[in-house]
Write an enzyme that holds these catalytic residues in place. Structure first.
Site, PDB file in Angstrom:
ATOM      1  CG  HIS A   1      -1.157   6.347  -0.196  1.00 51.34           C
ATOM      2  ND1 HIS A   1      -1.654   5.275   0.506  1.00 51.34           N
ATOM      3  CD2 HIS A   1      -1.223   5.991  -1.501  1.00 51.34           C
ATOM      4  CE1 HIS A   1      -2.016   4.326  -0.341  1.00 51.34           C
ATOM      5  NE2 HIS A   1      -1.754   4.735  -1.566  1.00 51.34           N
TER       6      HIS A   1
ATOM      7  NE  ARG B   1      -3.643  -2.169   2.681  1.00 49.51           N
ATOM      8  CZ  ARG B   1      -4.923  -2.157   2.334  1.00 49.51           C
ATOM      9  NH1 ARG B   1      -5.453  -1.083   1.804  1.00 49.51           N
ATOM     10  NH2 ARG B   1      -5.671  -3.226   2.521  1.00 49.51           N
TER      11      ARG B   1
ATOM     12  CE  LYS C   1      -0.725   8.916   6.608  1.00 51.36           C
ATOM     13  NZ  LYS C   1      -0.671   8.109   5.379  1.00 51.36           N
TER      14      LYS C   1
ATOM     15  CE1 TYR D   1      -3.271   6.100   8.364  1.00 47.43           C
ATOM     16  CE2 TYR D   1      -3.450   3.713   8.403  1.00 47.43           C
ATOM     17  CZ  TYR D   1      -3.733   4.931   7.813  1.00 47.43           C
ATOM     18  OH  TYR D   1      -4.478   4.974   6.660  1.00 47.43           O
TER      19      TYR D   1
ATOM     20  CE  LYS E   1      -5.283   6.766  -4.192  1.00 46.22           C
ATOM     21  NZ  LYS E   1      -5.853   7.011  -2.879  1.00 46.22           N
ATOM     22  CG  ASP E   2      -1.588   2.373  -3.929  1.00 50.38           C
ATOM     23  OD1 ASP E   2      -2.066   3.529  -3.910  1.00 50.38           O
ATOM     24  OD2 ASP E   2      -1.525   1.650  -2.923  1.00 50.38           O
TER      25      ASP E   2
END
Length: 191
Positions: free
Chosen positions: A61, A58, A70, A130, A168-169
């Protein structure tokens, strides 16, 4: 709590005390003073959790407006977690740091605002948790491609040939393809 600086200024590894016996373990996963004692004065407004299987990757971003800091950890399993400096004008722009986070050491990673973030799962399954300093802003959502050769992240899941990613990634641009107005500014987020 032991706090370890990484090679990227501001990115910190937090090593909590884990108390274990034949019943299991106990660990404090958050205390406001930990980051404050390290010179990081933030408030958290949102908590997130994801569950992913081995080989899921993932990221990477970030948010251009309202960049998120984060504090990340793994509640179950293990991940290889990565922070990339994408702050335009930063002396470490494009540099990355990676650390394995798991449910044994319970280490956490503090990723300051202005850094791209991603992780890949290296256990059978992982619960990733997170805390965020700002709310998710879909209009400010942005990212950098996970395999950008200029960044050169050495993802362990890729060495095993196992990777699952979102469409998307997979479509995210390389760092040098980013328009400057899509990147957080070093002067704005490091003040």
């Amino acid at each position: 709590m032991n706090i370890v600086e990484t090679r990227l200024p501001g990115v910190l590894i937090l090593q909590p005390k884990v108390f274990g016996d034949e019943r299991g373990f106990f660990v404090e996963t958050f205390r406001e003073t930990w980051l404050a004692d390290a010179g990081v004065n933030v408030s958290f407004v949102q908590d997130n959790q994801s569950r992913s299987a081995r080989g899921v990757l993932r990221g990477l971003h970030y948010q251009r407006r309202n960049p998120q800091g984060k504090l990340v950890r793994v509640a179950r399993g293990a991940v290889f977690d990565v922070a990339v400096d994408v702050r335009l004008g930063s002396p470490t722009f494009g540099d990355w740091v990676g650390v394995t986070l798991d449910d044994v050491s319970h280490e956490m990673l503090w990723i300051p605002p202005g850094f791209a973030h991603g992780f890949c799962v290296v256990s059978e399954q992982a619960d990733f948790v997170y805390k965020c300093t700002t709310y998710y802003d879909p209009d400010s959502d942005a990212g950098v491609r996970w395999d950008d050769p200029a960044i050169g992240i050495e993802w362990p899941a890729l060495a095993a040939g196992v990777t699952t990613m979102s469409a998307k990634d997979l479509a995210l641009p390389l760092l040098y393809e980013q328009k400057s107005n899509k990147l957080p500014l070093f002067d704005e987020v490091s003040a």
